[in-house]
Design a protein around this motif. Sequence first.
Motif, PDB file in Angstrom:
ATOM      1  N   GLU A  91      -9.763 -16.293  83.885  1.00 54.03           N
ATOM      2  CA  GLU A  91      -9.972 -15.634  82.595  1.00 54.03           C
ATOM      3  C   GLU A  91      -8.719 -14.972  82.047  1.00 54.03           C
ATOM      4  O   GLU A  91      -8.700 -14.504  80.908  1.00 54.03           O
ATOM      5  N   ILE A  92      -7.649 -14.937  82.835  1.00 56.03           N
ATOM      6  CA  ILE A  92      -6.428 -14.274  82.370  1.00 56.03           C
ATOM      7  C   ILE A  92      -5.918 -14.910  81.077  1.00 56.03           C
ATOM      8  O   ILE A  92      -5.306 -14.238  80.242  1.00 56.03           O
ATOM      9  N   THR A  93      -6.187 -16.209  80.893  1.00 57.03           N
ATOM     10  CA  THR A  93      -5.693 -16.877  79.681  1.00 57.03           C
ATOM     11  C   THR A  93      -6.441 -16.424  78.433  1.00 57.03           C
ATOM     12  O   THR A  93      -6.007 -16.699  77.316  1.00 57.03           O
ATOM     13  N   GLU A  94      -7.563 -15.743  78.608  1.00 59.00           N
ATOM     14  CA  GLU A  94      -8.314 -15.238  77.466  1.00 59.00           C
ATOM     15  C   GLU A  94      -8.155 -13.729  77.297  1.00 59.00           C
ATOM     16  O   GLU A  94      -8.754 -13.134  76.402  1.00 59.00           O
ATOM     17  N   ASP A  95      -7.332 -13.132  78.158  1.00 55.10           N
ATOM     18  CA  ASP A  95      -7.069 -11.700  78.042  1.00 55.10           C
ATOM     19  C   ASP A  95      -6.163 -11.439  76.828  1.00 55.10           C
ATOM     20  O   ASP A  95      -5.110 -12.084  76.687  1.00 55.10           O
ATOM     21  N   PRO A  96      -6.527 -10.517  75.930  1.00 56.76           N
ATOM     22  CA  PRO A  96      -5.730 -10.281  74.705  1.00 56.76           C
ATOM     23  C   PRO A  96      -4.285  -9.897  74.984  1.00 56.76           C
ATOM     24  O   PRO A  96      -3.369 -10.351  74.289  1.00 56.76           O
ATOM     25  N   ASN A  97      -4.060  -9.072  75.993  1.00 60.45           N
ATOM     26  CA  ASN A  97      -2.690  -8.649  76.295  1.00 60.45           C
ATOM     27  C   ASN A  97      -1.842  -9.817  76.799  1.00 60.45           C
ATOM     28  O   ASN A  97      -0.659  -9.947  76.444  1.00 60.45           O
ATOM     29  N   PHE A  98      -2.459 -10.666  77.624  1.00 59.11           N
ATOM     30  CA  PHE A  98      -1.734 -11.841  78.109  1.00 59.11           C
ATOM     31  C   PHE A  98      -1.404 -12.778  76.945  1.00 59.11           C
ATOM     32  O   PHE A  98      -0.300 -13.309  76.842  1.00 59.11           O
ATOM     33  N   SER A 108       4.307 -20.800  68.906  1.00 55.74           N
ATOM     34  CA  SER A 108       3.595 -22.044  68.616  1.00 55.74           C
ATOM     35  C   SER A 108       2.818 -22.587  69.814  1.00 55.74           C
ATOM     36  O   SER A 108       2.108 -23.576  69.692  1.00 55.74           O
ATOM     37  N   PHE A 109       2.936 -21.935  70.956  1.00 54.44           N
ATOM     38  CA  PHE A 109       2.272 -22.457  72.154  1.00 54.44           C
ATOM     39  C   PHE A 109       0.772 -22.193  72.084  1.00 54.44           C
ATOM     40  O   PHE A 109       0.319 -21.085  71.801  1.00 54.44           O
ATOM     41  N   SER A 110      -0.007 -23.216  72.363  1.00 58.73           N
ATOM     42  CA  SER A 110      -1.461 -23.102  72.356  1.00 58.73           C
ATOM     43  C   SER A 110      -1.933 -22.708  73.752  1.00 58.73           C
ATOM     44  O   SER A 110      -1.838 -23.504  74.692  1.00 58.73           O
ATOM     45  N   ILE A 111      -2.431 -21.497  73.883  1.00 55.66           N
ATOM     46  CA  ILE A 111      -2.842 -20.985  75.187  1.00 55.66           C
ATOM     47  C   ILE A 111      -4.169 -21.623  75.586  1.00 55.66           C
ATOM     48  O   ILE A 111      -5.137 -21.577  74.827  1.00 55.66           O
ATOM     49  N   PRO A 112      -4.235 -22.238  76.770  1.00 53.33           N
ATOM     50  CA  PRO A 112      -5.466 -22.924  77.177  1.00 53.33           C
ATOM     51  C   PRO A 112      -6.612 -21.946  77.433  1.00 53.33           C
ATOM     52  O   PRO A 112      -6.395 -20.822  77.869  1.00 53.33           O
ATOM     53  N   SER A 113      -7.814 -22.382  77.181  1.00 47.91           N
ATOM     54  CA  SER A 113      -9.005 -21.567  77.423  1.00 47.91           C
ATOM     55  C   SER A 113      -9.360 -21.602  78.901  1.00 47.91           C
ATOM     56  O   SER A 113      -8.796 -22.385  79.685  1.00 47.91           O
ATOM     57  N   LYS A 114     -10.336 -20.778  79.289  1.00 47.79           N
ATOM     58  CA  LYS A 114     -10.770 -20.769  80.687  1.00 47.79           C
ATOM     59  C   LYS A 114     -11.329 -22.129  81.091  1.00 47.79           C
ATOM     60  O   LYS A 114     -11.056 -22.617  82.193  1.00 47.79           O
ATOM     61  N   SER A 115     -12.096 -22.769  80.213  1.00 48.53           N
ATOM     62  CA  SER A 115     -12.677 -24.078  80.536  1.00 48.53           C
ATOM     63  C   SER A 115     -11.587 -25.130  80.747  1.00 48.53           C
ATOM     64  O   SER A 115     -11.695 -25.992  81.628  1.00 48.53           O
TER      65      SER A 115
END
Length: 529
Positions: A91-98, A108-115
Motif C-alpha cells: 500500500e505504500i504506493t498509495e500513500d499520499p506522502n510517498f 510525469s511518472f505514473s505511480i502504480p496502484s496496489k493491485s
Amino acid sequence: MRQTARGSLRGRGSERWRATRTNSLQPTRRDHIRQGTVRGRGSERWRATRTNSLQPTRRDHIRQGTDGYSGILTTKRRLLKMVVSTLQPLEITEDPNFRDFVKALHPSFSIPSKSTMQSQLLSVYNEMESDLRSKLASADDIVLTCELWSSGAEDSHLTVGCHFVDCNGNLMSYTLKTTSLFRDESAAHIQTQLSAIMDAWQVKEKVHWVVRAGMPQLKNVKAQWGHMPCFADSLNVVFKGLMSDNELSNVVRKSQDIVRFFKKDSEAERKLREIQNGLKFKQDKLILYSGDRWLPSLHMLQRLMEQYPAMMMVFDERGKTDLILNESDKEKIKKIISALEPLREVMSRMKEKGFQSISAVLPLLKILMDSLREEAKCNDVAKTLLLKCKKEFGDVNNNPFLAPIMFLDPRFKNQLGDENKRQAMDKIKTELSAFCSAAELNELVNEYVAYKPNSEESNPLAWWRHTGKEKFGKLSKLGLQKLGVVSTAVPLERAFSSAGDQFCSLRSSIEPENLNMILFLNSNWSSKT
C-alpha cells in the motif's frame, strides 16, 4: 561559369553569390536561437524545440529505465524490490506522502496502484521460484533451516530455508516457504508442514539435516532427516538459564527500569546530557532491551554502567532513590558483563553476514569454555554460565557428533584433541566402509591427516570441491555433505545483532496474503538483478 580568383561571378551565378555573401554577414538561425529572436511560425517551432530540449532525451529515458513499456516495467520492478527488501506494505504506493515524494522527483511518472504491485509481486515471485527450482534440481545434498515465529497472539508461522554447496564450492542459501501453523505448534504438525514443503520443492530425498531455531518439541522426533538446534539460539537458551536466578534477573529488571526512566522523561534525559557534557562523558544513546537474548542485554548493561555516575546525579536531584543501584547491584551487573564477554568473543569470530558451516562450532565452543573457566575463578556468575554451557553443549573434548565435521574441515582438523580425533576417524571410516576396503580407508584418512592445514580465512567447501576431490577423492563427497550443514537457522546478522529485532518487527506487519512471497523475495532477490 568560373572566374579567376580576383574576378567576380556573372549572370544568375553572381546574384546567387551576392545573396550568399549578404547572408553570410547576417545573423544565422543559430544566432537568432541564441538571442531568442526567431520570428513567425518558425519561432513557435523553435520554442517547442527549445521546450523539448529541457525534457529528458530518449537516451536519458533509457538510462532512467523509463523508455516506453519496457522502461515502465523496469521502474515498477525496482520499486517492488525496494518494497520487499525493506519489508514495506504494498500500500505504500498509495500513500499520499510517498506519491508526493515521487512526483517531486519525476512529475510525469505514473505511480502504480496496489493491485498493479500485487500483480508485479506475483510475476517476480514466479520467476524467482522457477529459477530456484532449477538450482535445487542440480544440488546434491540439501540442508533445511526452520524458524518458528509469531505475528501476534493470533497466529504463528514457520519459515523454512534451504542451503547447498554449488559447483564452485560456495554455500548457497535461500528461503523456500513461509506458512501459517494456525496456532498448532505441535511436533507432529511442524513435521507435516516440513514434509509438505520438501514435497512441493521436490527435495525430500536430498535433505539430511534440519537446523531449527527453538522448537524443542522436535528434539527427539524420529524422521528420515536429523534435527539440530541453531547455535545462536542455543547461546540464548544458556542465557535464559542464567537469568532464572532471581537475584540476577531482578538486577537486570532494575537496570531496564533505570533506562526506561530516561527514555520516558525528556527533562531527565536533557539533564543527563548536561551532566555528561560537564563530566566530559561520551553521550552515547542509552539502550533499552527487555527481551531474553544475551547480546542486546549485554549492550544495555554495558552502556548503563558507562553512564551510571551521571545518572546517579540526576536521581539525587530528582529524588528518585528507588532507581539508585546499591553496591551489591553494581557488583552483580559487573559480573554479568564479565561473564558474557566470552560469548561476545565467540560471536566476533563468526562471519558478519549470511550463514557459516557447523564445522566452526566445536573450535568456538572450546574458546568459550576455556574463557569461562578462567573467568569462573573469580566470578560466580561465570561459573554458573559455564555449567549451563556444559549442560547445553556437552563435553567439547568428547563430542561424537561435531568431531567428525570439524575433522573434515581442512582448517581445523589438527586442532582436535585425541579423543575427538579418534572418534572422528572411526566414524568417517564406518561411513565410507561400503565404498573402500579397510586398507584403502586407513591410507586415505592418514594421508588427509598429514596434509598441511588450510588457513582459517580459506573456503573449506571450495577446497573439497576442487583440491580435496583431486587428492582425497572418496572423502570429498562426505566432506561437502557434512560441512554444508549451517550453524544457525537465521543469517548471522539477524542472530547476533539488533537488526534481528527490527526485521522481526517489520515481518510481523506484512499482509498474510503476501507474507510468503515477500519473505521469499526479501531473501532470494539478488542485489544484482
